[in-house]
Motif scaffolding. Structure first.
Motif, mmCIF file in Angstrom:
data_model
loop_
_atom_site.group_PDB
_atom_site.id
_atom_site.type_symbol
_atom_site.label_atom_id
_atom_site.label_comp_id
_atom_site.label_asym_id
_atom_site.label_seq_id
_atom_site.Cartn_x
_atom_site.Cartn_y
_atom_site.Cartn_z
ATOM 1 N N THR A 249 6.543 -19.022 -4.568
ATOM 2 C CA THR A 249 6.463 -17.616 -4.998
ATOM 3 C C THR A 249 5.028 -17.126 -5.158
ATOM 4 O OG1 THR A 249 6.687 -18.385 -7.292
ATOM 5 C CG2 THR A 249 8.702 -17.723 -6.146
ATOM 6 N N THR B 68 3.231 -14.177 -2.730
ATOM 7 C CA THR B 68 3.028 -12.740 -2.956
ATOM 8 C C THR B 68 1.636 -12.460 -3.489
ATOM 9 O OG1 THR B 68 5.400 -12.514 -3.431
ATOM 10 C CG2 THR B 68 3.962 -10.735 -4.160
ATOM 11 N N ASP C 71 -0.550 -3.044 3.944
ATOM 12 C CA ASP C 71 0.140 -4.313 3.761
ATOM 13 C C ASP C 71 -0.309 -5.319 4.810
ATOM 14 O OD1 ASP C 71 1.795 -6.157 2.631
ATOM 15 O OD2 ASP C 71 3.672 -5.301 3.372
ATOM 16 N N ARG D 96 1.119 -9.216 5.903
ATOM 17 C CA ARG D 96 2.197 -10.188 5.647
ATOM 18 C C ARG D 96 2.119 -11.341 6.644
ATOM 19 N NH1 ARG D 96 4.751 -9.691 0.731
ATOM 20 N NH2 ARG D 96 4.794 -7.467 0.180
#
Length: 313
Positions: free
Chosen positions: A137, A140, A163, A165
């Protein structure tokens, strides 16, 4: 030249000038007006606008969110593991003038710049993170750091990066095979331990069951012996009581049992005289059942005579 022809020429010239002067800005666009290649003004409001004909040009830029897919690059993580990272970037053109002055009039110019910025940020940030953080996690947080760095560097090109990713993160082929081999060895080790623990439990359960079986059999045998002894004691008592009630009948019954045993099936031969005590009940039974009569002692079964020996001719 006739007036009609002159009018047509004037009308055509007016239409040509109007088409070169007026233009429409779509709601998804923003426009940069240039004059002889030099930027003059930026128009962001949609609708009908004008420019100087023939000397000014219109360059449209998309104001929507744009995507850029970066090719996969090998990155060395903080724990010295190699990872092939495939990422994508979303950005928006916020300043058409800066965009035009730095990368040109098309989006192709910004893609090479973005690729360099994104790859540098990926190597810089992921180089301080272990593999478990990238796959957990914490990813992020890591991607937020990369996005901020990329956006800070990309502002000078007139764009805003919204963004960044990681689409896919794979191990190199040689690392993948090594990890799969280690995983297989680990699973086999766990399986061996599980089988050993199961065998230990099975032996312990089997030993407990055998011990319980032995205890139950011993207790059952002891109970059976006690019950058998009690039954024999009761049978002897009943037998003695019956003998005391009618001794003559008892002697007769015992003689009948001796006859049955002596004359049963078999090849046994008896040599007895006719007046033998063994046949006393065949001669008369006048004393059986008479009150006060005392029966003689029960005759003992005579010993079997040996069979005559055969002589050879």
């Amino acid at each position: 030249m006739s007036r009609a022809l002159i009018g047509a020429v004037v009308l055509a010239a007016a239409l040509l000038v109007a088409s070169s002067t007026l233009f429409t800005v779509h709601q998804t666009q923003q426009v940069l007006i240039t004059q002889f290649g030099e930027p003059i003004r930026v128009i962001r409001e949609p609708g009908l606008h004008y420019k100087l004909p023939f000397i000014q040009s219109v360059i449209a830029f998309d104001r929507r969110l744009l995507d850029y897919d970066a090719p996969g690059e090998e990155v060395i993580l903080g724990d010295q593991r190699r990872l092939i990272v495939d990422s994508f970037t979303r950005y928006r053109i916020t300043n058409p003038l800066e965009f035009y002055q730095t990368v040109g009039a098309t989006e192709a110019g910004i893609r090479a710049r973005l690729n360099s910025i994104v790859q540098s940020s990926l190597r810089r940030v992921l180089g301080n993170e272990p593999l478990l953080s990238v796959l957990s996690t914490d990813r992020t947080r890591i991607m937020g750091t990369i996005r901020n760095q990329v956006n800070e560097e990309a502002r000078r090109f007139g764009i805003e990066v919204t963004d960044v990713r990681i689409r896919r993160a794979d191990l190199p082929e040689e690392n993948t095979q090594a990890i799969l081999s280690r995983m297989q060895s680990e699973r086999e080790r766990v399986a061996r331990e599980a089988r050993a623990e199961g065998a230990e439990v099975a032996v312990r359960v089997r030993a407990g069951a055998d011990r319980e079986r032995t205890v139950l059999l011993a207790e059952g045998q002891a109970s059976a012996d006690i019950l058998r002894g009690q039954g024999e004691q009761e049978a002897i008592r009943i037998f003695a009581d019956a003998f005391q009630r009618d001794p003559a009948f008892f002697q007769f019954w015992r003689s009948m049992q001796a006859y049955r045993d002596a004359f049963g099936e078999g090849e046994t031969r008896l040599l007895l005289s006719p007046d033998s005590e063994f046949f006393r009940y065949f001669r008369g039974t006048s004393q059986i059942g008479q009150p006060g009569a005392v029966a003689p002692a029960p005759p003992a079964a005579p010993a079997a005579a040996p069979a005559p020996a055969r002589t050879s001719d």
